[in-house]
Enzyme design. Structure first.
Site, PDB file in Angstrom:
ATOM      1  N   ARG A 176      48.019 -25.242  99.124  1.00  0.00           N
ATOM      2  CA  ARG A 176      49.128 -26.192  99.052  1.00  0.00           C
ATOM      3  C   ARG A 176      50.398 -25.529  99.577  1.00  0.00           C
ATOM      4  O   ARG A 176      50.706 -24.390  99.220  1.00  0.00           O
ATOM      5  CB  ARG A 176      49.346 -26.675  97.613  1.00  0.00           C
ATOM      6  CG  ARG A 176      50.347 -27.830  97.569  1.00  0.00           C
ATOM      7  CD  ARG A 176      50.412 -28.456  96.204  1.00  0.00           C
ATOM      8  NE  ARG A 176      51.019 -27.555  95.232  1.00  0.00           N
ATOM      9  CZ  ARG A 176      51.132 -27.853  93.940  1.00  0.00           C
ATOM     10  NH1 ARG A 176      50.664 -28.996  93.472  1.00  0.00           N
ATOM     11  NH2 ARG A 176      51.697 -27.000  93.111  1.00  0.00           N
ATOM     12  N   ARG A 183      47.802 -23.047  94.448  1.00  0.00           N
ATOM     13  CA  ARG A 183      49.264 -23.161  94.372  1.00  0.00           C
ATOM     14  C   ARG A 183      49.849 -21.871  94.937  1.00  0.00           C
ATOM     15  O   ARG A 183      49.449 -20.782  94.515  1.00  0.00           O
ATOM     16  CB  ARG A 183      49.710 -23.318  92.919  1.00  0.00           C
ATOM     17  CG  ARG A 183      49.306 -24.632  92.266  1.00  0.00           C
ATOM     18  CD  ARG A 183      49.852 -24.670  90.838  1.00  0.00           C
ATOM     19  NE  ARG A 183      49.739 -25.968  90.202  1.00  0.00           N
ATOM     20  CZ  ARG A 183      48.782 -26.297  89.338  1.00  0.00           C
ATOM     21  NH1 ARG A 183      47.845 -25.416  89.002  1.00  0.00           N
ATOM     22  NH2 ARG A 183      48.772 -27.486  88.776  1.00  0.00           N
ATOM     23  N   ASN A 233      49.577 -34.812  86.931  1.00  0.00           N
ATOM     24  CA  ASN A 233      50.671 -34.256  86.126  1.00  0.00           C
ATOM     25  C   ASN A 233      52.002 -34.888  86.542  1.00  0.00           C
ATOM     26  O   ASN A 233      52.792 -35.308  85.707  1.00  0.00           O
ATOM     27  CB  ASN A 233      50.783 -32.737  86.308  1.00  0.00           C
ATOM     28  CG  ASN A 233      49.487 -32.018  86.034  1.00  0.00           C
ATOM     29  OD1 ASN A 233      48.593 -32.572  85.408  1.00  0.00           O
ATOM     30  ND2 ASN A 233      49.369 -30.784  86.510  1.00  0.00           N
ATOM     31  N   ASP A 234      52.218 -34.935  87.851  1.00  0.00           N
ATOM     32  CA  ASP A 234      53.453 -35.546  88.337  1.00  0.00           C
ATOM     33  C   ASP A 234      53.342 -37.058  88.408  1.00  0.00           C
ATOM     34  O   ASP A 234      54.295 -37.760  88.095  1.00  0.00           O
ATOM     35  CB  ASP A 234      53.814 -34.982  89.719  1.00  0.00           C
ATOM     36  CG  ASP A 234      54.517 -33.651  89.592  1.00  0.00           C
ATOM     37  OD1 ASP A 234      55.468 -33.566  88.786  1.00  0.00           O
ATOM     38  OD2 ASP A 234      54.120 -32.694  90.272  1.00  0.00           O
ATOM     39  N   CYS A 247      43.372 -33.256  90.895  1.00  0.00           N
ATOM     40  CA  CYS A 247      43.598 -31.855  90.515  1.00  0.00           C
ATOM     41  C   CYS A 247      44.601 -31.688  89.382  1.00  0.00           C
ATOM     42  O   CYS A 247      45.026 -30.587  89.077  1.00  0.00           O
ATOM     43  CB  CYS A 247      44.031 -31.037  91.720  1.00  0.00           C
ATOM     44  SG  CYS A 247      45.592 -31.591  92.409  1.00  0.00           S
ATOM     45  N   ARG A 263      57.817 -34.443  82.450  1.00  0.00           N
ATOM     46  CA  ARG A 263      56.601 -33.791  81.946  1.00  0.00           C
ATOM     47  C   ARG A 263      56.880 -32.580  81.082  1.00  0.00           C
ATOM     48  O   ARG A 263      55.999 -32.095  80.380  1.00  0.00           O
ATOM     49  CB  ARG A 263      55.659 -33.424  83.112  1.00  0.00           C
ATOM     50  CG  ARG A 263      56.188 -32.367  84.051  1.00  0.00           C
ATOM     51  CD  ARG A 263      55.366 -32.287  85.332  1.00  0.00           C
ATOM     52  NE  ARG A 263      54.539 -31.096  85.397  1.00  0.00           N
ATOM     53  CZ  ARG A 263      53.882 -30.714  86.477  1.00  0.00           C
ATOM     54  NH1 ARG A 263      53.921 -31.441  87.581  1.00  0.00           N
ATOM     55  NH2 ARG A 263      53.165 -29.622  86.479  1.00  0.00           N
ATOM     56  N   GLU A 301      51.029 -37.943  94.119  1.00  0.00           N
ATOM     57  CA  GLU A 301      51.717 -37.649  92.858  1.00  0.00           C
ATOM     58  C   GLU A 301      53.031 -38.400  92.734  1.00  0.00           C
ATOM     59  O   GLU A 301      53.680 -38.363  91.707  1.00  0.00           O
ATOM     60  CB  GLU A 301      51.923 -36.137  92.666  1.00  0.00           C
ATOM     61  CG  GLU A 301      52.642 -35.422  93.788  1.00  0.00           C
ATOM     62  CD  GLU A 301      52.707 -33.909  93.585  1.00  0.00           C
ATOM     63  OE1 GLU A 301      52.339 -33.415  92.515  1.00  0.00           O
ATOM     64  OE2 GLU A 301      53.143 -33.227  94.530  1.00  0.00           O
TER      65      GLU A 301
END
Ligand code: PEP
Ligand code: MG
Length: 583
Positions: free
Chosen positions: A331, A294, A451-452, A499, A462, A428
């Site tokens: 990313r 990230r 997560n997303d 991930c 979230r 995502e």
């Protein structure tokens, strides 16, 4: 009981040591013009002494944790003579004719307030570094002693701690630490993990609840701190501590072993990272490269909005060299949503708004330098480029066109890069999973961001506590989208990894492998525990469990199925199911 965020796993039991960081409040004094020179000499002398302190801290850090961990303190060293700080203190002393201590305090406080107000977690962390430097210089102006000293074998409770504090404390063999403030990516957290000191941050009040000498249980797995426990609780945690340390020893032994199922299916285990300081963990936990780097943290530095191409290149180079010969997946900047937006825009629905690739395609001044830096780093080791928050194939095409043009420019300038750098998308947003066939034809790999994905599939923010009970990463709808993605990837012959945090959920691992996920990428400390589950299962079992998960109508019922499976197969893990475990 006090609850916070567990940032470094482990169980500590012992007496509390309430540590108060001393921040001196310096009074303003007028300095006679004849004595101004003397005041400037005092300031320079205190800076020099602070440099000497930091050199010592750097050498302890290097010895305990290795070269990569010293960057935090090297950055502090640079701050001491920062172009905008040092000269400003000097001119404050000269122009306002005030004492050096007051000048340091007022200049640094001003800069710190700006950083704290920025709303950026990264800058708030830098503000903490600045406070450390301020205290250090002022202490030397007063000829004070270094105060980072605590009782041996204690659990340190403090409002806040700095990276330097924890390095110095570690020489006293502290058992754990707990703070009122701080976040998982704060320097104390990173240092605590690196030093294997159990730690909990953000309790919002531990220092009000405990006094020195109170007996504490610090559960760095669940984030709970128990103050003066009864006999029964104490016995429970003594047992948990023992079982945990046994598990850690066993997990350590797993690091050099392959992540392979009982029926010989290899699973890729890669690292999610965001700071250079974490690079040491690649080898420590046996990661096969970086599945997600990230770049939000690395891009925001020292009060300036964004770092330059050259600065980004030097950071990325270090990352690529540390991961090589394995690949680094960088990313593209994922601003927006809950992550700070230096442009200061306000939106009603930030998670559905201007975020990730949407911003970057609108802001060439951000995208092009970052892309150039990543491509330049690709000349030094394998690099993959990953796009966040993609929802439409048009975004992929626009990005591809920019990447082609950037490559042409680099080639024309005679700059080296890998012309075959793979370009992948985060899966995502549900549209990408639903149209995965189409995306698979135009991208080189998929990385599933659960997560997303979960928040967008279930329409559950979230980060919102009010609806947290609805946030179910193993909801059959989420799992179906994961399966659609892996099928499309397989049909197109492109790699697919996952991930999101779900990868670290012991109950999910067999199911995800059953759904066709080939590689996981997660925070390195979780990799050995994940490997334990992988090595205890057959792929065919995962496939059978996945079938059940896809039609499970009651999450609690399916959890029970997985708990039973784990209990029978991956012995030892089930004890820690309520919180992640790791070495
Ligand atoms: C995700 O969305 O699952 C992911 C890995 O990205 P982030 O948590 O950075 O949004
Ligand atoms: Mg995401």
């Amino acid at each position: 009981m006090v609850k916070g965020i567990a940032v470094s796993p482990g169980i500590a039991i012992g007496p509390a040591y309430l540590y108060a960081r001393v921040s001196f409040d310096v009074e303003k004094r007028s300095i006679d013009s004849k004595l101004l020179k003397n005041e400037l000499v005092r300031f320079e002398d205190a800076v020099r002494r602070s440099e000497r302190d930091l050199k010592k801290i750097i050498s302890i850090t290097r010895e305990k944790l290795g070269e990569n961990s010293v960057t935090i303190f090297e950055a502090q060293m640079l701050m001491l003579r920062d172009q905008s700080l040092y000269p400003e203190v000097v001119s404050c002393i000269e122009n306002s004719r005030v004492n050096a201590g007051f000048a340091v305090q007022s200049v640094m406080t001003k800069h710190r307030r700006m950083m704290e107000a920025s709303g950026s977690e990264y800058l708030r962390e830098r503000a903490n570094d600045l406070l450390d430097i301020q205290d250090r210089i002022i202490r030397h102006l007063r000829r004070g002693r270094i105060l980072s000293s605590v009782d041996e074998n204690s659990i340190v409770a403090s409002e806040n701690l700095t990276a330097a504090d924890i390095i110095l404390f570690s020489r006293r063999g502290i058992l754990g630490c707990v703070t009122d403030f701080g976040g998982p990516t704060s320097h104390v957290s990173i240092m605590a993990r690196a030093l294997h000191v159990p730690a909990i941050v953000s309790t919002h009040g531990i220092t009000n609840e405990v006094k020195s000498g109170d007996i504490l249980i610090l559960d760095g797995i669940t984030g709970e701190v128990i103050v003066n426990p009864d006999e029964e609780t104490l016995a429970h945690y003594v047992n948990k501590r023992e079982r945990y340390s046994r598990l850690v020893q066993e997990d350590k032994a797993l690091v050099p072993l392959p992540a392979e199922t009982l029926d010989g299916h290899h699973v890729g285990l890669q690292a999610n990272l965001e700071l250079r300081e974490e690079l040491v963990q690649l080898a420590e936990y046996g990661a096969e490269g970086i599945g997600l780097y990230r770049t939000e943290m690395a891009l925001l530095m020292e009060g300036r909005a964004l770092v330059t191409e050259t600065e980004q290149f030097s950071q990325y180079l270090e990352v690529v060299q540390a991961a090589s010969p394995a690949a680094t997946t960088f990313r593209i900047l994922d601003l927006g949503g809950d992550k700070m937006l230096p442009m200061g825009n306000r939106e009603h629905n930030p998670f559905l708004g201007w975020r990730g690739i949407r911003i970057m395609l609108d802001k060439m001044e951000l995208l092009v330098p970052q892309l150039r830096a990543m491509l330049r780093a690709s000349a030094f080791g394998p690099v993959r480029i990953l796009l966040p928050m993609v929802s439409s194939i048009r975004e992929v095409r626009s990005f591809r066109a920019i990447m082609d043009k950037t490559m042409e420019e680099l080639a024309a300038e005679g700059v080296a890069f890998d012309p075959k750098v793979p370009m992948g998308v985060m899966v995502e947003v549900p549209s990408v999973a639903l149209a995965a066939d189409q995306f698979a034809r135009e991208t080189d790999f998929f990385s599933i961001g659960t997560n997303d994905l979960t928040q967008y599939v279930l329409a559950v923010d979230r980060g919102n506590d009010l609806v947290a009970h609805l946030y179910d990463e193993m909801h059959p709808a989420v799992l179906q989208l994961i399966q659609m993605t892996t099928k499309a990837a397989k049909a197109a012959g492109i790699p697919v990894s996952l991930c999101g945090e779900l990868a670290t959920n012991m109950r999910a691992i067999p199911v995800l492998l059953g759904l066709g996920v080939e590689t996981f990428s997660a925070s390195p400390i979780y990799l050995p525990g994940m490997k334990r589950v992988i090595r205890a299962m057959k792929l065919s079992e995962g496939q059978a469990l996945a079938k059940k998960a896809l039609i499970a109508s009651d999450p609690a019922e399916f959890r029970a199925v997985m708990d039973k499976w784990l209990e029978e197969h991956a012995c030892g893990v089930s004890f820690f199911l309520d919180g992640k475990h790791s070495a």
